[in-house]
Motif scaffolding. Structure first.
Motif, short mmCIF file in Angstrom:
data_model
loop_
_atom_site.label_atom_id
_atom_site.label_comp_id
_atom_site.label_asym_id
_atom_site.label_seq_id
_atom_site.Cartn_x
_atom_site.Cartn_y
_atom_site.Cartn_z
N GLN A 101 -60.72 57.80 60.19
CA GLN A 101 -61.12 58.18 61.55
C GLN A 101 -62.59 58.63 61.53
O GLN A 101 -63.04 59.20 60.55
CB GLN A 101 -60.24 59.32 62.04
CG GLN A 101 -58.80 58.94 62.25
CD GLN A 101 -58.65 57.93 63.37
OE1 GLN A 101 -59.23 58.07 64.42
NE2 GLN A 101 -57.86 56.91 63.12
N PRO A 102 -63.33 58.38 62.62
CA PRO A 102 -64.72 58.86 62.70
C PRO A 102 -64.76 60.39 62.58
O PRO A 102 -63.85 61.09 63.01
CB PRO A 102 -65.17 58.42 64.09
CG PRO A 102 -64.27 57.28 64.44
CD PRO A 102 -62.96 57.59 63.79
N ALA A 142 -68.07 56.47 69.02
CA ALA A 142 -68.09 55.91 67.68
C ALA A 142 -67.99 54.40 67.84
O ALA A 142 -67.22 53.90 68.66
CB ALA A 142 -66.92 56.44 66.86
N LEU A 143 -68.77 53.67 67.08
CA LEU A 143 -68.72 52.20 67.15
C LEU A 143 -67.64 51.68 66.21
O LEU A 143 -67.31 52.34 65.20
CB LEU A 143 -70.08 51.62 66.77
CG LEU A 143 -71.24 52.02 67.69
CD1 LEU A 143 -72.54 51.42 67.19
CD2 LEU A 143 -70.97 51.57 69.11
N PRO A 144 -67.09 50.52 66.49
CA PRO A 144 -66.10 49.93 65.58
C PRO A 144 -66.73 49.75 64.20
O PRO A 144 -67.87 49.29 64.09
CB PRO A 144 -65.76 48.58 66.21
CG PRO A 144 -66.16 48.72 67.64
CD PRO A 144 -67.33 49.67 67.66
N GLN A 191 -70.20 54.54 58.95
CA GLN A 191 -69.79 54.66 60.35
C GLN A 191 -71.04 54.83 61.21
O GLN A 191 -71.95 55.56 60.83
CB GLN A 191 -68.86 55.87 60.52
CG GLN A 191 -68.45 56.15 61.95
CD GLN A 191 -67.53 55.09 62.51
OE1 GLN A 191 -66.53 54.75 61.91
NE2 GLN A 191 -67.88 54.55 63.66
N LYS A 192 -71.09 54.18 62.34
CA LYS A 192 -72.22 54.30 63.26
C LYS A 192 -71.74 54.88 64.58
O LYS A 192 -70.60 54.69 64.98
CB LYS A 192 -72.88 52.95 63.49
CG LYS A 192 -73.51 52.36 62.24
CD LYS A 192 -74.18 51.05 62.54
CE LYS A 192 -74.68 50.35 61.31
NZ LYS A 192 -75.63 51.07 60.52
N TYR A 193 -72.66 55.59 65.24
CA TYR A 193 -72.36 56.24 66.51
C TYR A 193 -73.42 55.90 67.54
O TYR A 193 -74.59 55.71 67.20
CB TYR A 193 -72.33 57.76 66.35
CG TYR A 193 -71.24 58.25 65.46
CD1 TYR A 193 -70.02 58.65 65.99
CD2 TYR A 193 -71.40 58.32 64.09
CE1 TYR A 193 -69.00 59.09 65.17
CE2 TYR A 193 -70.39 58.77 63.27
CZ TYR A 193 -69.19 59.15 63.82
OH TYR A 193 -68.18 59.59 63.00
#
Length: 66
Positions: free
Chosen positions: A3-4, A32-34, A40-42
């Motif tokens: 999870q982000p 949060a981006l897929p 992880q990218k936001y």
């Protein structure tokens, strides 16, 4: 799938990352981006900016309200 770490609406501090990129400062997480591969990218938005930026999770720190 992990999870982000951050959630939409959360206030965070973004650290400057190299010569090009978002300035350091306070931002709000938009979403949060897929996650496809890599970090992880936001999508984040600065208080004084009318647009969103995409930032890697490694450059984001949670703000503690103590």
């Amino acid at each position: 799938m992990a999870q982000p770490q951050f959630r939409a609406g959360q206030r965070v501090h973004v650290q400057r990352g190299g010569a090009v990129g978002a300035p350091s400062g306070f931002f709000a997480i938009v979403s949060a981006l897929p996650r496809e591969s890599g970090p992880q990218k936001y999508r984040v938005r600065g208080d004084a900016e009318p647009f969103d930026r995409i930032i890697d999770e490694g450059r984001i720190e949670a703000i503690s309200y103590e």
